[in-house]
Design an enzyme around this catalytic site. Structure first.
Site, mmCIF file in Angstrom:
data_model
loop_
_atom_site.group_PDB
_atom_site.id
_atom_site.type_symbol
_atom_site.label_atom_id
_atom_site.label_comp_id
_atom_site.label_asym_id
_atom_site.label_seq_id
_atom_site.Cartn_x
_atom_site.Cartn_y
_atom_site.Cartn_z
ATOM 1 N N VAL B 47 0.540 -1.196 0.095
ATOM 2 C CA VAL B 47 -0.310 -0.270 -0.034
ATOM 3 C C VAL B 47 0.675 1.226 -0.327
ATOM 4 C CG1 VAL B 47 -1.825 1.177 1.234
ATOM 5 C CG2 VAL B 47 -2.124 -0.689 0.944
ATOM 6 N N CYS B 48 2.161 1.330 0.852
ATOM 7 C CA CYS B 48 2.993 2.365 1.294
ATOM 8 C C CYS B 48 3.439 2.462 -0.554
ATOM 9 C CB CYS B 48 4.110 2.796 2.084
ATOM 10 S SG CYS B 48 3.589 1.831 3.483
ATOM 11 N N GLY B 49 3.361 1.634 -0.863
ATOM 12 C CA GLY B 49 4.716 1.636 -2.343
ATOM 13 C C GLY B 49 3.972 2.810 -2.923
#
Lengths: 185, 165
Positions: B47-49
Site C-alpha cells: 500500500v505504501c509503495g
C-alpha cells in the site's frame, strides 16, 4: 470523499450501452502488472453482465515506475484515432495480452507490430506514439484520476464511487450487482 | 480512526530527522512554503509503495500549489535510501528512527502496538501551522485528492486575504 470527477462523458472510451444501469470505470497503467492481472477479470465481468454494464477505461500511467506506460497509452489512443472505438479496445486488449512477453514487450516497435496484427497501420501508430500525439488526453485522464481519489493502479469506480474491495471476479461482480439493485430501488 | 492526531490550527511541532546518513531535514527549513507531511507505516509494503509512487508522480502538481511532500516512517536511513532508489523518488523520506517514532508521537499518529506510524497526512502552511490533517485506515491508500483540495483552498484563501495589496 473519492467520487469520480468528471463523470463519464462522450470523450471516454466505453464498452456497453450508455444507459446501462451500472458503469464500471478503471484507471489503469498498461505496464502495471496488477492491471495486467485485472484485464482478463474485467473481460469476464463485462461478458457476464452484457448490456447491464458499461465499462470505461481511463489512463493512469505511473511513468516514474513504468517507463513504457506512457507510450503504450499513446498506442492505444492512436489505435482509437485510426480504427475508432473498436480499434482502441482491440489495442487495449492486445497490450495487456502481451504485457508479460518480455522486457521489450511494450517497446515502440512492438506496439506498432501489435497494431499491424490488428489490421491497423502500424507505421501511423508508431509515428503517433513517437510524436506523443495524445499526451494531453492522457495527462487529462491522469489528473482526473488524481482528483477522483485514484490511489494506485488499477483503481475502479462503480457508478462514480471508488471501489476499495478486492477486484477479483466475485468482488467486482457482487459490487456491480449491488449497484444495479440500488439503481432500480 | 485515530482521534489524537493534531488538528488544523495547531502549530506543527518542529523536528529534525535524517534524510540520508549524512543529511538532516528540519520542518523549519520549509518556512515560507507549504509542506505535506506523509506519515506511512513502512517502506516496501504494497500500500505504501503505491501511495509514495503516486505522490512522486504528481510532484509537479504539488509544486504548482507551492507545496513540498516529505515522507516519514520509522524505517532507517539505509532502508529509505534503497526504497527511494528503487522507486526513483524525487522527494525526501525521513527516518523517525531514534528515538523511534518520536516525531509521530508528537503529531499523535504513532501506533504503539505495531511500532509504526499511522497512515496520516498533514498539510502545513508557510508559517508552520497545520491547515489540514487526515488519518486513513492503515490498509487504505488515501490518494492525493484530499491534499490537493486542501492546498487549493489555502491558495484561494491567500488570494482573498491578499486582495487589498
Amino acid at each position: 470523499m473519492s467520487r469520480l470527477t468528471p463523470p463519464v462523458g462522450a470523450d471516454d472510451h466505453a464498452l456497453g450501452p450508455a444507459d446501462a444501469p451500472v458503469t464500471l470505470v478503471e484507471y489503469g497503467d498498461y505496464e502495471c502488472p496488477h492491471c495486467g492481472r485485472a484485464a482478463p477479470i474485467v473481460e469476464r465481468v463485462v461478458r457476464r453482465f452484457g448490456d447491464r454494464l458499461r465499462f470505461v477505461f481511463r489512463n493512469f500511467p505511473l511513468t516514474e515506475m513504468h517507463p513504457h506506460a506512457e507510450h503504450a497509452a499513446e498506442a492505444a489512443e492512436s489505435a482509437g484515432a485510426h480504427g475508432g472505438e473498436r480499434g482502441f479496445w482491440a489495442m487495449h486488449h492486445a497490450i495487456y495480452a502481451h504485457q508479460q512477453d518480455g522486457p521489450d514487450a511494450l517497446g515502440d516497435a512492438r506496439l506498432a507490430e501489435y497494431a499491424g496484427e490488428l489490421g491497423l497501420d502500424g507505421r501511423a501508430v508508431l509515428a503517433d506514439v513517437r510524436a506523443e500525439r495524445s499526451a494531453e488526453r492522457i495527462q487529462s485522464d491522469f489528473m482526473s484520476g488524481v482528483r477522483s481519489g485514484v490511489n494506485g493502479t488499477p483503481t475502479f469506480f462503480i457508478n462514480g464511487r471508488r471501489f476499495d474491495e478486492a477486484w477479483d471476479d466475485e468482488g467486482l461482480s457482487a459490487a456491480i450487482e449491488r449497484a444495479g439493485a440500488r439503481g432500480q430501488a | 480512526m485515530n482521534s489524537s492526531a493534531l488538528t488544523p490550527g495547531t502549530p506543527a511541532p518542529d523536528f529534525t530527522l535524517h534524510a540520508t546518513p549524512d543529511q538532516t531535514v528540519s520542518l523549519s527549513d520549509f518556512r515560507g512554503q507549504n509542506v505535506v507531511l506523509v506519515f506511512y507505516p513502512a517502506d516496501w509494503s504494497p500500500v505504501c509503495g503505491d501511495q509514495i509512487a503516486l505522490y512522486n508522480q504528481i510532484l509537479p502538481e504539488f509544486r504548482r500549489l507551492g507545496a513540498e511532500p516529505v515522507g516519514i516512517s520509522v524505517d532507517g536511513v539505509w532502508c529509505h535510501r534503497a526504497f527511494s532508489e528503487n522507486r526513483h523518488l524525487h522527494f525526501p523520506l525521513l527516518a523517525d528512527f531514534e528515538p523511534k517514532g518520536e516525531v509521530a508521537r508528537r503529531y499523535g499518529v504513532y501506533r504503539e502496538k505495531e511500532g509504526t506510524t499511522e497512515r496520516a497526512l498533514f498539510v502545513v502552511d508557510g508559517e508552520g501551522v497545520i491547515r489540514w490533517s487526515y488519518v486513513s485506515p492503515v490498509g487504505v491508500n488515501p490518494g492525493a485528492d484530499g491534499i490537493l483540495e486542501a492546498l487549493e483552498g489555502m491558495q484561494s484563501g491567500a488570494q482573498t486575504a491578499g486582495a487589498g495589496r
